[in-house]
Design a protein around this motif. Structure first.
Motif, PDB file in Angstrom:
ATOM      1  N   LYS A  77      33.461  37.239  30.137  1.00 53.00           N
ATOM      2  CA  LYS A  77      34.879  37.605  30.002  1.00 53.00           C
ATOM      3  C   LYS A  77      35.526  37.880  31.354  1.00 53.00           C
ATOM      4  O   LYS A  77      36.732  37.697  31.510  1.00 53.00           O
ATOM      5  CB  LYS A  77      35.032  38.851  29.114  1.00 53.00           C
ATOM      6  CG  LYS A  77      34.702  38.587  27.653  1.00 53.00           C
ATOM      7  CD  LYS A  77      35.114  39.674  26.691  1.00 53.00           C
ATOM      8  CE  LYS A  77      34.792  41.072  27.022  1.00 53.00           C
ATOM      9  NZ  LYS A  77      35.030  42.033  25.921  1.00 53.00           N
ATOM     10  N   TYR A  78      34.736  38.351  32.289  1.00 53.79           N
ATOM     11  CA  TYR A  78      35.257  38.721  33.610  1.00 53.79           C
ATOM     12  C   TYR A  78      34.512  37.979  34.715  1.00 53.79           C
ATOM     13  O   TYR A  78      33.753  38.576  35.476  1.00 53.79           O
ATOM     14  CB  TYR A  78      35.132  40.234  33.831  1.00 53.79           C
ATOM     15  CG  TYR A  78      35.988  41.062  32.913  1.00 53.79           C
ATOM     16  CD1 TYR A  78      37.327  41.290  33.215  1.00 53.79           C
ATOM     17  CD2 TYR A  78      35.466  41.607  31.748  1.00 53.79           C
ATOM     18  CE1 TYR A  78      38.122  42.055  32.375  1.00 53.79           C
ATOM     19  CE2 TYR A  78      36.265  42.369  30.900  1.00 53.79           C
ATOM     20  CZ  TYR A  78      37.585  42.588  31.221  1.00 53.79           C
ATOM     21  OH  TYR A  78      38.378  43.334  30.394  1.00 53.79           O
ATOM     22  N   LYS A 103      37.664  35.074  38.902  1.00 54.36           N
ATOM     23  CA  LYS A 103      38.984  35.476  38.424  1.00 54.36           C
ATOM     24  C   LYS A 103      39.208  36.988  38.483  1.00 54.36           C
ATOM     25  O   LYS A 103      40.339  37.447  38.575  1.00 54.36           O
ATOM     26  CB  LYS A 103      39.186  35.016  36.978  1.00 54.36           C
ATOM     27  CG  LYS A 103      39.346  33.531  36.827  1.00 54.36           C
ATOM     28  CD  LYS A 103      39.683  33.182  35.390  1.00 54.36           C
ATOM     29  CE  LYS A 103      39.960  31.697  35.259  1.00 54.36           C
ATOM     30  NZ  LYS A 103      40.393  31.370  33.899  1.00 54.36           N
ATOM     31  N   SER A 104      38.150  37.759  38.411  1.00 53.69           N
ATOM     32  CA  SER A 104      38.327  39.204  38.248  1.00 53.69           C
ATOM     33  C   SER A 104      38.071  40.027  39.503  1.00 53.69           C
ATOM     34  O   SER A 104      38.441  41.202  39.541  1.00 53.69           O
ATOM     35  CB  SER A 104      37.421  39.710  37.123  1.00 53.69           C
ATOM     36  OG  SER A 104      36.063  39.482  37.441  1.00 53.69           O
ATOM     37  N   LYS A 105      37.485  39.439  40.526  1.00 49.71           N
ATOM     38  CA  LYS A 105      37.165  40.216  41.722  1.00 49.71           C
ATOM     39  C   LYS A 105      38.442  40.784  42.333  1.00 49.71           C
ATOM     40  O   LYS A 105      39.371  40.059  42.670  1.00 49.71           O
ATOM     41  CB  LYS A 105      36.432  39.354  42.750  1.00 49.71           C
ATOM     42  CG  LYS A 105      35.901  40.165  43.909  1.00 49.71           C
ATOM     43  CD  LYS A 105      34.982  39.337  44.785  1.00 49.71           C
ATOM     44  CE  LYS A 105      34.355  40.212  45.843  1.00 49.71           C
ATOM     45  NZ  LYS A 105      33.354  39.474  46.589  1.00 49.71           N
ATOM     46  N   LEU A 121      43.277  37.420  32.187  1.00 49.51           N
ATOM     47  CA  LEU A 121      42.565  36.547  33.127  1.00 49.51           C
ATOM     48  C   LEU A 121      42.405  35.144  32.556  1.00 49.51           C
ATOM     49  O   LEU A 121      42.461  34.160  33.283  1.00 49.51           O
ATOM     50  CB  LEU A 121      41.170  37.117  33.444  1.00 49.51           C
ATOM     51  CG  LEU A 121      41.142  38.401  34.264  1.00 49.51           C
ATOM     52  CD1 LEU A 121      39.714  38.924  34.356  1.00 49.51           C
ATOM     53  CD2 LEU A 121      41.733  38.192  35.647  1.00 49.51           C
ATOM     54  N   ALA A 122      42.217  35.064  31.238  1.00 46.75           N
ATOM     55  CA  ALA A 122      42.028  33.772  30.591  1.00 46.75           C
ATOM     56  C   ALA A 122      43.273  32.891  30.696  1.00 46.75           C
ATOM     57  O   ALA A 122      43.185  31.664  30.659  1.00 46.75           O
ATOM     58  CB  ALA A 122      41.646  33.969  29.127  1.00 46.75           C
ATOM     59  N   LYS A 123      44.436  33.499  30.850  1.00 49.70           N
ATOM     60  CA  LYS A 123      45.695  32.763  30.945  1.00 49.70           C
ATOM     61  C   LYS A 123      45.886  32.152  32.335  1.00 49.70           C
ATOM     62  O   LYS A 123      46.710  31.284  32.506  1.00 49.70           O
ATOM     63  CB  LYS A 123      46.882  33.677  30.632  1.00 49.70           C
ATOM     64  CG  LYS A 123      46.911  34.173  29.206  1.00 49.70           C
ATOM     65  CD  LYS A 123      48.040  35.150  29.004  1.00 49.70           C
ATOM     66  CE  LYS A 123      48.028  35.755  27.618  1.00 49.70           C
ATOM     67  NZ  LYS A 123      49.105  36.751  27.434  1.00 49.70           N
TER      68      LYS A 123
END
Length: 118
Positions: free
Chosen positions: A99-100, A104-106, A115-117
């Motif tokens: 999921k993360y 994308k999430s760092k 984040l998925a968008k």
């Protein structure tokens, strides 16, 4: 399960020595967990980052006791529901990794659905 298993045996013995199991059901255990988490949260309420830092230094023992109370209820619920917490956490971390993703999430506080968008 290692350390969790040892800790669960310790708290189950504590509970059973007092004949408290009769009062324990998943709902009330979950309520107790949330109440203890709220007591932990009180240590940080209305404090800015600097005030929190000073508070933790000054009240580390009290904060650690509240955190231990939270762990107590987590371990007891896991024991009573026959959940291997070590295994559950490992599986959850795999899910969280999906999921993360780091790419994308760092350094990003957004929730996984945002984040998925991207």
């Amino acid at each position: 399960m290692g350390d969790f298993d040892e800790l669960q045996k310790l708290i189950v013995k504590f509970r059973d020595d007092r004949n408290w199991r009769q009062f324990h059901n998943p709902k009330d255990l979950a309520i107790s967990l949330l109440l203890e988490a709220a007591e932990l949260l009180e240590h940080f309420q209305w404090k800015n980052p600097e005030e929190m830092r000073r508070h933790i230094v000054k009240h580390k023992q009290e904060v650690s006791e509240e955190l231990a109370d939270v762990l107590y209820w987590v371990l007891l619920i896991g024991n009573d529901l026959e959940i291997d917490l070590t295994d559950a956490l490992k599986k959850k971390m795999v899910q969280n990794g999906a999921k993360y993703p780091v790419s994308k999430s760092k350094g990003n506080y957004k929730k996984y659905i945002e984040l998925a968008k991207e």
